[in-house]
Design an enzyme around this catalytic site. Sequence first.
Site, PDB file in Angstrom:
ATOM      1  N   ARG A   1       0.837  -1.190   0.000  1.00  0.00           N
ATOM      2  CA  ARG A   1       0.000   0.000   0.000  1.00  0.00           C
ATOM      3  C   ARG A   1       0.878   1.249   0.000  1.00  0.00           C
ATOM      4  O   ARG A   1       2.034   1.218   0.429  1.00  0.00           O
ATOM      5  CB  ARG A   1      -0.908   0.007   1.231  1.00  0.00           C
ATOM      6  CG  ARG A   1      -1.967  -1.066   1.193  1.00  0.00           C
ATOM      7  CD  ARG A   1      -2.810  -1.049   2.475  1.00  0.00           C
ATOM      8  NE  ARG A   1      -3.896  -2.004   2.378  1.00  0.00           N
ATOM      9  CZ  ARG A   1      -3.797  -3.282   2.747  1.00  0.00           C
ATOM     10  NH1 ARG A   1      -2.663  -3.751   3.231  1.00  0.00           N
ATOM     11  NH2 ARG A   1      -4.836  -4.088   2.616  1.00  0.00           N
TER      12      ARG A   1
ATOM     13  N   LYS B   1      -2.900  -2.521   7.593  1.00  0.00           N
ATOM     14  CA  LYS B   1      -4.342  -2.293   7.696  1.00  0.00           C
ATOM     15  C   LYS B   1      -5.008  -3.322   8.620  1.00  0.00           C
ATOM     16  O   LYS B   1      -5.953  -3.013   9.332  1.00  0.00           O
ATOM     17  CB  LYS B   1      -4.950  -2.346   6.294  1.00  0.00           C
ATOM     18  CG  LYS B   1      -6.375  -1.881   6.203  1.00  0.00           C
ATOM     19  CD  LYS B   1      -6.822  -1.826   4.759  1.00  0.00           C
ATOM     20  CE  LYS B   1      -8.268  -1.451   4.636  1.00  0.00           C
ATOM     21  NZ  LYS B   1      -8.696  -1.405   3.244  1.00  0.00           N
TER      22      LYS B   1
ATOM     23  N   ARG C   1      -1.667  -1.709  -6.523  1.00  0.00           N
ATOM     24  CA  ARG C   1      -1.826  -2.932  -5.719  1.00  0.00           C
ATOM     25  C   ARG C   1      -2.757  -3.915  -6.422  1.00  0.00           C
ATOM     26  O   ARG C   1      -2.499  -5.115  -6.457  1.00  0.00           O
ATOM     27  CB  ARG C   1      -2.371  -2.554  -4.339  1.00  0.00           C
ATOM     28  CG  ARG C   1      -2.566  -3.707  -3.377  1.00  0.00           C
ATOM     29  CD  ARG C   1      -2.848  -3.150  -1.979  1.00  0.00           C
ATOM     30  NE  ARG C   1      -3.369  -4.123  -1.052  1.00  0.00           N
ATOM     31  CZ  ARG C   1      -2.629  -4.992  -0.376  1.00  0.00           C
ATOM     32  NH1 ARG C   1      -1.335  -5.028  -0.533  1.00  0.00           N
ATOM     33  NH2 ARG C   1      -3.198  -5.835   0.474  1.00  0.00           N
TER      34      ARG C   1
ATOM     35  N   TRP D   1      -3.924  -9.692   3.149  1.00  0.00           N
ATOM     36  CA  TRP D   1      -5.378  -9.592   3.286  1.00  0.00           C
ATOM     37  C   TRP D   1      -5.835 -10.508   4.402  1.00  0.00           C
ATOM     38  O   TRP D   1      -5.348 -11.628   4.545  1.00  0.00           O
ATOM     39  CB  TRP D   1      -6.076  -9.975   1.986  1.00  0.00           C
ATOM     40  CG  TRP D   1      -6.034  -8.907   0.946  1.00  0.00           C
ATOM     41  CD1 TRP D   1      -6.729  -7.739   0.950  1.00  0.00           C
ATOM     42  CD2 TRP D   1      -5.254  -8.899  -0.242  1.00  0.00           C
ATOM     43  NE1 TRP D   1      -6.422  -7.009  -0.177  1.00  0.00           N
ATOM     44  CE2 TRP D   1      -5.522  -7.701  -0.932  1.00  0.00           C
ATOM     45  CE3 TRP D   1      -4.348  -9.797  -0.806  1.00  0.00           C
ATOM     46  CZ2 TRP D   1      -4.928  -7.366  -2.134  1.00  0.00           C
ATOM     47  CZ3 TRP D   1      -3.746  -9.472  -2.007  1.00  0.00           C
ATOM     48  CH2 TRP D   1      -4.043  -8.264  -2.657  1.00  0.00           C
TER      49      TRP D   1
ATOM     50  N   TYR E   1      -9.833 -11.032  -7.438  1.00  0.00           N
ATOM     51  CA  TYR E   1      -8.894 -11.203  -8.539  1.00  0.00           C
ATOM     52  C   TYR E   1      -9.002 -12.569  -9.195  1.00  0.00           C
ATOM     53  O   TYR E   1      -8.359 -12.826 -10.196  1.00  0.00           O
ATOM     54  CB  TYR E   1      -7.461 -10.991  -8.026  1.00  0.00           C
ATOM     55  CG  TYR E   1      -7.333  -9.699  -7.284  1.00  0.00           C
ATOM     56  CD1 TYR E   1      -7.290  -8.495  -7.978  1.00  0.00           C
ATOM     57  CD2 TYR E   1      -7.328  -9.660  -5.901  1.00  0.00           C
ATOM     58  CE1 TYR E   1      -7.229  -7.292  -7.296  1.00  0.00           C
ATOM     59  CE2 TYR E   1      -7.260  -8.464  -5.214  1.00  0.00           C
ATOM     60  CZ  TYR E   1      -7.211  -7.286  -5.924  1.00  0.00           C
ATOM     61  OH  TYR E   1      -7.156  -6.097  -5.249  1.00  0.00           O
TER      62      TYR E   1
END
Length: 164
Positions: free
Chosen positions: A11, A38, A100, A123, A132
Amino acid sequence: MVAFSLATGLRKSNVTGLCWSQVDLPRRLAWIHPDQSKTRKAIPVPLNDDAVRVIALQVGLHPARVFSYKGEAVAEVTTAAWYKALKRCGIDDFRWHDLRHTWASWHVQNGTPLNVLQELGGWESAQMVRRYAHFSAGHLAAYADKLPTSTGARDVAGVGAVLV
C-alpha cells in the site's frame, strides 16, 4: 516507488513509510510492522528482482527512509507530479491503490494460488482476494472437460467432429 509498488503490492503508506530497518537486502526480504498494516498484523514482503533493483538504487540517499526526494523522506506521492505523469501516459482515473490491484491481478494471471496471494498481500479474508480470481481460469479447464458431451462430438478441433 511505482515500480516498487508493482513489484511488492504494498500500500502507498507502506511504501512511503518504509525504513531501512525494515529491509534485509541479502535475504531479499522486507517487513511491515503490525502498527503499519491495515489488518494490524505483520506482513513479510519477499523482494523479487525488480524490488531489489529499486531498493538498491535508493541505498545512501536517506539515512532512515528507503524512498526520498532531494534528501527528504517522501511523505506524499499523489502530488501534482503524479497527475502530470498520468496525463503524459494518457492514463485517466487511476489511483495509487490501483497499483496494488494490478500487482494482485498479475499474480493471479501467472498462477499464484489465491491462498498464497492472500498472505503476500496481507489480506485478512479470502473474500478480499477472490476479487482477482476471475483473471485466471486455466486451472478450471480440466474440470470443465470432465462433463460428458451432450452432442456426442468428442473432437472439437474439427477432425471427425459432428456438431448438432
